[in-house]
Design an enzyme around this catalytic site. Structure first.
Site, PDB file in Angstrom:
ATOM      1  N   SER A  94      22.412  -2.164   2.713  1.00 24.58           N
ATOM      2  CA  SER A  94      21.098  -2.633   3.123  1.00 24.58           C
ATOM      3  C   SER A  94      20.724  -1.965   4.451  1.00 24.58           C
ATOM      4  O   SER A  94      20.710  -0.746   4.542  1.00 24.58           O
ATOM      5  CB  SER A  94      21.085  -4.165   3.214  1.00 24.58           C
ATOM      6  OG  SER A  94      19.767  -4.655   3.285  1.00 24.58           O
ATOM      7  N   GLU A 129      18.385   2.020  -3.669  1.00 21.02           N
ATOM      8  CA  GLU A 129      18.289   0.625  -4.102  1.00 21.02           C
ATOM      9  C   GLU A 129      17.411  -0.086  -3.081  1.00 21.02           C
ATOM     10  O   GLU A 129      17.189   0.421  -1.985  1.00 21.02           O
ATOM     11  CB  GLU A 129      19.680  -0.027  -4.181  1.00 21.02           C
ATOM     12  CG  GLU A 129      20.471  -0.038  -2.887  1.00 21.02           C
ATOM     13  CD  GLU A 129      20.126  -1.184  -1.937  1.00 21.02           C
ATOM     14  OE1 GLU A 129      19.647  -2.227  -2.418  1.00 21.02           O
ATOM     15  OE2 GLU A 129      20.299  -1.010  -0.715  1.00 21.02           O
ATOM     16  N   HIS A 155      21.311  -5.177  -4.044  1.00 25.22           N
ATOM     17  CA  HIS A 155      21.192  -6.568  -3.591  1.00 25.22           C
ATOM     18  C   HIS A 155      21.308  -7.592  -4.713  1.00 25.22           C
ATOM     19  O   HIS A 155      21.177  -8.791  -4.456  1.00 25.22           O
ATOM     20  CB  HIS A 155      19.845  -6.770  -2.891  1.00 25.22           C
ATOM     21  CG  HIS A 155      19.733  -6.120  -1.546  1.00 25.22           C
ATOM     22  ND1 HIS A 155      19.580  -4.760  -1.385  1.00 25.22           N
ATOM     23  CD2 HIS A 155      19.750  -6.656  -0.299  1.00 25.22           C
ATOM     24  CE1 HIS A 155      19.493  -4.479  -0.084  1.00 25.22           C
ATOM     25  NE2 HIS A 155      19.593  -5.605   0.592  1.00 25.22           N
TER      26      HIS A 155
END
Length: 309
Positions: free
Chosen positions: A114, A213, A280
């Site tokens: 992330s 992502e 995630h």
């Protein structure tokens, strides 16, 4: 970009000390406690960084504190791994304060994802350090079940290649351009990759397999980010695109995120493989980044060399 540029740190072994750091957003102690339990069960010695639980609004403490924890971790020979508790926001604010000399002199395993993509890109630029894109130490069993835990353990403690298979159940599974390509796997969170444009940390993606992502970005924003990358010319030389999970990326418009991804990536002339459980979503798997990989979009697999030696 050459495949042999990566610096691989030693694999973690039972008894090794790993420092838990929070370079981005504030973390939750109860989730970190579960992560400590998990790491301990692998024989590792997790230790909280001095400022791991600090908080300043949406940041895990002042920039100076977060940078100090990272620099201390990289400089301490007793610390063999640096595991981020979570993402959030804030890593980009501290990467310019990192001392890369200890990273180069004593490479260590660094894991997270992330917002931690910003840290991983900085370590790639400053030390060519191969890192690990995987769940943070603030563990949530509902999202990262036993298969996710084993995937992280293997990436940290094993020198076996990592193989991730496309899942038809993933939202991005329809994103598919057949073919096979090889190159270093570079990337992570799409938002952080785009935010690195124009900075020293934006990697050269020529010959690379780009990993993307994201979470909580509606389709039009995903379109905007991919269009930005296209217009900046950074996708012109990619060898392939590995598409992970795009979690909670929906809005009220009829166009879904898979359709956007297929449209913006499908005409690059390279293999593209969606449906990879990396990101995630529930069942997140771990992959090394910065190391050679093979994307076989025809077979539906991403095979990645280990990040450790």
């Amino acid at each position: 970009m050459l495949d042999d540029q990566a610096v691989r740190p030693p694999a973690l072994r039972p008894g090794d000390t790993v420092l838990l750091v929070s370079p981005s957003g504030p973390t939750r102690p109860e989730r970190v406690a579960r992560g400590v339990e998990l790491l301990t069960s692998w024989g590792l010695r997790p230790v909280l960084a001095p400022n791991a639980y600090a908080q300043r609004g949406y940041l895990a403490g002042d920039d100076a504190l977060r940078a100090a924890d990272l620099n201390a971790a990289f400089a301490d020979p007793a610390v063999r791994g640096v595991l981020c508790t979570r993402g959030g926001y804030g890593a980009q604010r501290v990467v310019d304060a990192l001392d890369m000399a200890p990273v180069r002199n004593d490479p260590k395993v660094v894991a997270g994802f992330s917002d931690i993509t910003a840290l991983q890109l900085a370590l790639w630029r400053g030390a060519r350090l191969a890192t690990v894109h995987g769940p943070g130490a603030a563990w949530l069993d509902e999202r990262t079940p036993p298969a996710s835990a084993e995937s992280l353990r293997a990436a940290l403690m094993s020198t076996e290649p990592v193989v991730v298979h496309r899942l038809a159940t993933e939202e991005t599974a329809p994103v598919h351009v057949p073919g096979t390509s090889t190159g270093p796997l570079i990337g992570g969170n799409l938002c952080l990759i785009v935010s690195s444009l124009g900075t020293p940390d934006m990697p050269d993606l020529t010959g690379a397999i780009l990993l993307i992502e994201d979470v909580g970005e509606p389709p039009y924003k995903v379109d905007r980010m991919l269009t930005h990358l296209r217009r900046a010319g950074v996708l012109a030389g990619v060898a392939g695109v590995a598409v992970g999970q795009f979690t909670d990326c929906a809005d009220s418009w009829a166009i879904g995120v898979a359709e956007v991804l297929a449209e913006r990536l499908g005409d690059l002339g390279v293999p593209v493989l969606g449906g990879l459980p990396i990101g995630h979503g529930v069942g997140q798997l771990t992959v090394p980044v910065g190391v050679p990989a093979t994307l076989d979009a025809t077979a539906g697999t991403l095979t990645v060399s280990p990040a450790v030696r």
